[in-house]
Write an enzyme that holds these catalytic residues in place. Structure first.
Site, PDB file in Angstrom:
ATOM      1  N   ASP A 115       1.131  -1.271  -0.044  1.00 52.34           N
ATOM      2  CA  ASP A 115       0.022   0.311   0.143  1.00 52.34           C
ATOM      3  C   ASP A 115       1.019   1.006  -0.109  1.00 52.34           C
ATOM      4  O   ASP A 115       0.582   2.209  -0.573  1.00 52.34           O
ATOM      5  CB  ASP A 115      -1.288  -0.020   0.861  1.00 52.34           C
ATOM      6  CG  ASP A 115      -0.545   0.163   3.000  1.00 52.34           C
ATOM      7  OD1 ASP A 115       1.024  -0.265   2.698  1.00 52.34           O
ATOM      8  OD2 ASP A 115      -1.070  -0.499   3.339  1.00 52.34           O
ATOM      9  N   THR A 149       3.467  -8.185  -1.281  1.00 46.79           N
ATOM     10  CA  THR A 149       3.363  -7.725  -0.401  1.00 46.79           C
ATOM     11  C   THR A 149       3.040  -9.241   1.079  1.00 46.79           C
ATOM     12  O   THR A 149       2.285  -9.931   0.588  1.00 46.79           O
ATOM     13  CB  THR A 149       2.495  -7.036   1.037  1.00 46.79           C
ATOM     14  OG1 THR A 149       2.990  -6.993   1.765  1.00 46.79           O
ATOM     15  CG2 THR A 149       1.266  -6.463   0.446  1.00 46.79           C
ATOM     16  N   ASP A 197       2.176  -8.925   3.617  1.00 47.62           N
ATOM     17  CA  ASP A 197       1.192  -8.914   4.685  1.00 47.62           C
ATOM     18  C   ASP A 197      -0.599  -9.289   4.307  1.00 47.62           C
ATOM     19  O   ASP A 197      -0.942  -9.263   5.551  1.00 47.62           O
ATOM     20  CB  ASP A 197       1.611  -7.516   5.618  1.00 47.62           C
ATOM     21  CG  ASP A 197       2.899  -7.630   5.777  1.00 47.62           C
ATOM     22  OD1 ASP A 197       3.815  -8.184   5.881  1.00 47.62           O
ATOM     23  OD2 ASP A 197       3.439  -6.088   5.231  1.00 47.62           O
ATOM     24  N   ASP A 224      -2.584  -6.779   3.629  1.00 50.07           N
ATOM     25  CA  ASP A 224      -2.654  -6.505   3.636  1.00 50.07           C
ATOM     26  C   ASP A 224      -3.337  -4.594   3.146  1.00 50.07           C
ATOM     27  O   ASP A 224      -3.594  -4.053   3.118  1.00 50.07           O
ATOM     28  CB  ASP A 224      -2.307  -5.557   5.040  1.00 50.07           C
ATOM     29  CG  ASP A 224      -0.832  -4.390   4.313  1.00 50.07           C
ATOM     30  OD1 ASP A 224      -0.795  -5.597   3.053  1.00 50.07           O
ATOM     31  OD2 ASP A 224      -0.492  -3.889   4.983  1.00 50.07           O
ATOM     32  N   ARG A 253       3.215  -6.561   9.387  1.00 52.50           N
ATOM     33  CA  ARG A 253       3.019  -5.055  10.502  1.00 52.50           C
ATOM     34  C   ARG A 253       1.849  -5.052  10.927  1.00 52.50           C
ATOM     35  O   ARG A 253       1.761  -5.855  12.070  1.00 52.50           O
ATOM     36  CB  ARG A 253       3.424  -4.386   8.594  1.00 52.50           C
ATOM     37  CG  ARG A 253       3.697  -2.704   9.170  1.00 52.50           C
ATOM     38  CD  ARG A 253       3.561  -2.093   8.139  1.00 52.50           C
ATOM     39  NE  ARG A 253       4.249  -1.839   7.067  1.00 52.50           N
ATOM     40  CZ  ARG A 253       5.616  -1.826   7.091  1.00 52.50           C
ATOM     41  NH1 ARG A 253       6.135  -0.683   7.444  1.00 52.50           N
ATOM     42  NH2 ARG A 253       6.684  -2.072   6.088  1.00 52.50           N
TER      43      ARG A 253
HETATM   44  O1  F6P Z   1       5.681  -5.357   4.814  1.00 61.32           O
HETATM   45  C1  F6P Z   1       6.146  -6.012   4.857  1.00 61.32           C
HETATM   46  C2  F6P Z   1       7.069  -6.229   5.808  1.00 61.32           C
HETATM   47  O2  F6P Z   1       7.978  -7.776   6.178  1.00 61.32           O
HETATM   48  C3  F6P Z   1       6.369  -6.362   6.810  1.00 61.32           C
HETATM   49  O3  F6P Z   1       5.739  -7.503   7.954  1.00 61.32           O
HETATM   50  C4  F6P Z   1       6.937  -6.088   8.295  1.00 61.32           C
HETATM   51  O4  F6P Z   1       6.932  -5.468   9.467  1.00 61.32           O
HETATM   52  C5  F6P Z   1       8.189  -5.508   7.746  1.00 61.32           C
HETATM   53  O5  F6P Z   1       7.819  -5.140   6.201  1.00 61.32           O
HETATM   54  C6  F6P Z   1       9.991  -4.687   8.033  1.00 61.32           C
HETATM   55  O6  F6P Z   1      10.360  -3.945   6.859  1.00 61.32           O
HETATM   56  P1  F6P Z   1      11.787  -4.038   7.460  1.00 61.32           P
HETATM   57  O7  F6P Z   1      12.388  -5.108   6.557  1.00 61.32           O
HETATM   58  O8  F6P Z   1      12.065  -2.413   6.694  1.00 61.32           O
HETATM   59  O9  F6P Z   1      12.009  -4.574   8.800  1.00 61.32           O
END
Ligand code: F6P
Length: 328
Positions: free
Chosen positions: A108, A131, A133, A135, A177
């Site tokens: 998103d 993604t 997630d 979401d 997330r």
């Molecule tokens: O959006 C995908 C995701 O893996 C989420 O589940 C998680 O909160 C976030 O990205 C972690 O982001 P980063 O890899 O930047 O720490």
């Protein structure tokens, strides 16, 4: 036959990577070439547009990638693109190269960027939901979710073996997330006693009560799956609370982390990525612009980017009921 104004397209992956993004890039490139378009890969998401890190892709550029996790185009979350000046720079770079259509594979946050960009400049965008997630509204699937959830299931099954050997309570944190889909799906599939997700208020007292009751009837192996975004807190917070109330329960915490983002995509993720990639190019060519390509009830479904970034998928109430009944 290409009757549209789109002749040169750019493709990029943006935000957190998700297994299956490569399969989507492959589908976009090969469908574009099939229709006689020029296809350009943009490196590191919107950063590549801002920094003019763009290269022309051929069929061979995407050979041998359908099975690979990560993304050959690299990905990033680009701060400069939040600002108008950054987006203008990006536009000028695309214009200079004659790129007149964009496919954005991401979540998103990435679609928000695409939405602003498409309103400000005359380059149509089409989004593909990528993604782990899940979401995003307007699609039953997002690329990477199935792989991530299967990775979580495999890991939680292994945790159950050791939990069983030691009669332990394990509190396992999964990603997502601010969404609870990975927790919900992996928790049901592994028979977790409790699944804590941000979409439902966590009643920690009733979790403790049920663990106490299980202890009394000598049910000593318990798994709690917690979504990282749960409003009570992650696995560490839940464990702290449980330990303070039930000091005799042998409790361990396991945070699965980025393992959920890697690995070879499942068959489902490769299939949806291939279908979405193909239809994203078709969309650009048939002037169905500024939409997200999704799949609903096994049919392609197009959602205005505006809606895709605002609305969220809803948690099915029936699933919550199933969790309660099956884990008793
Ligand atoms: O959006 C995908 C995701 O893996 C989420 O589940 C998680 O909160 C976030 O990205 C972690 O982001 P980063 O890899 O930047 O720490």
């Amino acid at each position: 036959m290409n009757d549209s104004k789109v002749t040169k397209i750019g493709v990029l992956t943006s935000g957190g990577d998700a297994p299956g993004m490569n399969a989507a890039v492959r589908a976009v490139v090969r469908t574009g070439l099939y229709h006689g378009l020029e296809v350009h890969g943009v490196l590191r998401g919107y950063s590549g547009m801002v920094d003019d890190d763009i290269f022309q892709m051929e069929s061979r550029s995407v050979a041998n990638i359908i099975q690979r996790g990560g993304t050959i185009l690299k990905t990033a979350r680009c701060k400069e693109f939040f600002e108008y000046e950054g987006r203008l720079k990006a536009y000028e770079n695309l214009k200079k190269r004659g790129i007149n259509g964009l496919v954005i594979i991401g979540g998103d946050g990435s679609f928000n960027g695409a939405l602003k960009f498409s309103k400000e400049f005359d380059i149509p965008c089409v989004g593909i939901p990528g993604t782990i997630d899940k979401d995003i509204a307007g699609t039953d699937f997002t690329i990477g979710f199935d792989t991530a959830v299967n990775t979580a299931v495999e890991a939680i099954d292994k945790i159950r073996d050791t939990a069983d050997a030691h009669d332990r309570l394990f509190i396992i944190e999964v990603m997502g997330r601010d969404a609870g889909y990975i927790a919900l799906h992996s928790g049901i599939a592994t028979g977790a006693e409790h699944i804590l997700i941000p979409e439902r208020k966590t009643d920690i007292d009733s979790v403790v009560e049920s663990l106490l009751e299980k202890e009394k009837r000598k049910k000593l192996v318990n798994l709690i799956v917690v979504a990282e975004g749960d409003e009570f807190g992650g696995a560490e917070e839940v464990a702290k609370h449980v330990k303070s109330k039930l000091p005799n329960v042998d409790t361990r915490v396991c945070i699965l982390g980025h393992i959920q983002r890697g690995g070879s995509p499942t068959c489902l993720d490769r299939l949806i990525a291939s279908r979405m990639g193909y239809h994203a190019v078709e969309s650009l060519m048939t002037n169905r612009h500024n939409v997200m390509v999704g799949i609903q009830n096994n049919k392609m479904h197009y959602t205005q980017l505006e809606y895709a970034v605002k609305a969220k998928q809803k948690i099915n109430e029936e699933w919550m009921k199933i969790v309660k009944i099956l884990a008793s």
